[in-house]
Design an enzyme around this catalytic site. Structure first.
Site: not given
Ligand code: ARG
Length: 407
Positions: A98, A269
Site C-alpha cells: 500500500r 504488481w
Molecule cells: N495472490 C493473487 C495471485 O497470485 C493476486 C492478488 C493480488 N496481488 C497483487 N500483487 N496485487 O494471483
C-alpha cells in the site's frame, strides 16, 4: 496488493452461517437498496478533510442528501471517485503493497454497464496496466449498484486465470483452484485450446441483469505472460512453467460513501511469493515443490532434510529472476515488507492508523526474516474498501449460480 490469494485457509471457507449471523452487514448498497446516508456523509467528510481545495463540505452534503432522497443513490464527482478508490486500497488490511496507494490510476467507466462493453474495457485495462512491463496500478470502475438498476458483475476472480481440467484418476491439468469453474465453462460451450495445457486462459464471464452471464475469450494481445526459468538450474525451463504478468482482481466490490461498485477490477504488481510460494507451491494449486525437489536431487525421504523449503526457495528465485529478465515489474517479500513498514510510519505521521491483517501481511515464506512478522497491527475495518462477498467468491470458484434471475 494482496499477499495471499482468496485461497488462504485462514480466510476462505470459514465464514460459516454462524459467523455470518454474528457479523454486521457489510457496507455499501445491495441490489435494489438505497444508499445509507451516514456512510455517504462519513465519506464526504473524509474526502473534504483530505482534499481542502475542493471547496466547502456542507453544500456538497446537502446536494448528496437531496440526490439520495430523489433517486436512492448519488453520483460521485470524478475526484471523489478517484480519492475513494485510492482510499479503498489504503484501507485494505490484506495488502502489503500500500505504500503507493496515491499512485492508483482510475478509469472512470461508470457509464459502461453492458457485458460487451465491460469485457472490452477489461481487455484494454490489461494492456494499460501491463504498460510494456512497467506495471501501473490501475482500477476500472464500471456502473454502480443503484436502486433502479443492478450493476454488472464479473464472475472471474481475476481477468486472467488458468483452467484446471480434471483428468481421469482425479489429477488436474492446470490450476486445480478453477477445476469447477472450468468444468462449468466447458458445459456452457467454452472451446479450450487444442491440445489442452496447464496454462490455458479461461474466458472472462460478465453477468448483467438484462443479458444474464456471457463468456468472452480473452484476446491474445491482452494476455502478457512470463515464461519461467531459473538463474542457475538449466533444467528448470523444461518444466514449461509460466505465469501472467498482471494480477487484476475482478470480483471484489468497491464501496465508496455507501455506494457499491461490484464491477471494479483493479491491479497492482506481483510480489514473487504469490506466484512461487502459493500459486505454484500450494498443494491444492500447482503443487510443484515435490517435482522441483526431485529434479534438484534432494533427499525427499525425510521431512527433516527440509527438501520442501529448499525447493520452495528455488521456485521463488525462478519467479523473481524470470520477471526481471523479461522486464516485468515484480517485487520480493523482503523489500515489500520494509516498504510496508515505511507506509505504516507515514500513515501514523499523518494521524491515521493503518488497518492490517497479520495473517495476510506476513509473507508465506521466511516470515520471521521479514520485519512485518515481528509486530501486531490494528485491524479494524474501514471504508472506502474492497469487499469479497461470499456469493461472488462462490461464482469465481464454481461458475455460478447467477447473481440475477434469468432475463
Ligand atoms: N495472490 C493473487 C495471485 O497470485 C493476486 C492478488 C493480488 N496481488 C497483487 N500483487 N496485487 O494471483
Amino acid at each position: 496488493m494482496l499477499t495471499r490469494d482468496e485461497n488462504c485457509p485462514a480466510h476462505n471457507g470459514r465464514a460459516g452461517p454462524a459467523q455470518r449471523i454474528a457479523s454486521r452487514p457489510t457496507p455499501g448498497t445491495a441490489p435494489g437498496a438505497a444508499v445509507d446516508r451516514d456512510e455517504a456523509v462519513e465519506f464526504l467528510e473524509l474526502f473534504h478533510a483530505e482534499n481542502p481545495h475542493v471547496g466547502p463540505l456542507q453544500p456538497r452534503i446537502d446536494e448528496v442528501m437531496w440526490e439520495i432522497d430523489a433517486t436512492g443513490s448519488y453520483w460521485h464527482t470524478t475526484e471523489e471517485l478517484a480519492f475513494g478508490a485510492r482510499a479503498a486500497w489504503r484501507n485494505n488490511a490484506r495488502c502489503i503493497g500500500r505504500l503507493y496507494w496515491r499512485s492508483l490510476q482510475v478509469r472512470d467507466l461508470r457509464k459502461v454497464s453492458d457485458a460487451e462493453g465491460v469485457a472490452g474495457h477489461c481487455f484494454a485495462h490489461l494492456q494499460a496496466a501491463h504498460n510494456g512491463g512497467r506495471i501501473r496500478p490501475l482500477i476500472s470502475v464500471f456502473a454502480p449498484e443503484t436502486p433502479s438498476r443492478p450493476a454488472p458483475r464479473i464472475w472471474s476472480e481475476q481477468l486472467i486465470r488458468y483452467a484446471g481440467y480434471e483428468q481421469p484418476g482425479g489429477r488436474v491439468l492446470g490450476d486445480p483452484r478453477y477445476r469447477d469453474f472450468t468444468e462449468t465453462m466447458l458445459r456452457h460451450g467454452w472451446q479450450p485450446p487444442e491440445p489442452r495445457g496447464a496454462f490455458d486462459v479461461l474466458p472472462l464471464v460478465v453477468e448483467t441483469a438484462e443479458e444474464g452471464a456471457r463468456m468472452f475469450p480473452v484476446p491474445g494481445p491482452a494476455v502478457h505472460e512470463v515464461p519461467l526459468e531459473h538463474p542457475d538450474l538449466a533444467w528448470f525451463a523444461d518444466l514449461g512453467l509460466r505465469w501472467h504478468a498482471v494480477p487484476v482482481i475482478s470480483n471484489n466490490r468497491l464501496v465508496i460513501g455507501g455506494v457499491s461498485y461490484p464491477c471494479a477490477p483493479f491491479n497492482g504488481w506481483y510480489m514473487g511469493t504469490e506466484i512461487g510460494a502459493r500459486n505454484l507451491g500450494d498443494r491444492d494449486r500447482y503443487d510443484l515443490v515435490p517435482e522441483v525437489a526431485r529434479r534438484m536431487g534432494l533427499d525427499t525421504s525425510d521431512e527433516a532434510t527440509l527438501w520442501r523449503d529448499q525447493a520452495l526457495v528455488e521456485l521463488n528465485r525462478a519467479v523473481l529472476h524470470s520477471f526481471r529478465a523479461n522486464e516485468v515489474t515484480i517485487t520480493d517479500h523482503h523489500t515489500e515488507s520494509r516498504r510496508f513498514l515505511t507506509h505504516l510510519e507515514r500513515e501514523e505521521e499523518t494521524g491515521r492508523s493503518c488497518p492490517a491483517d497479520w495473517s495476510w501481511i506476513v509473507p508465506p515464506m521466511s516470515g520471521s526474516q521479514t520485519p512485518v512478522f515481528h509486530r501486531y497491527y490494528d485491524d479494524e475495518g474501514r471504508t472506502p474498501n474492497f469487499f469479497s462477498d461470499d456469493d461472488a467468491v462462490g461464482r469465481a470458484l464454481r461458475g455460478g449460480p447467477p447473481a440475477f434471475t434469468a432475463p
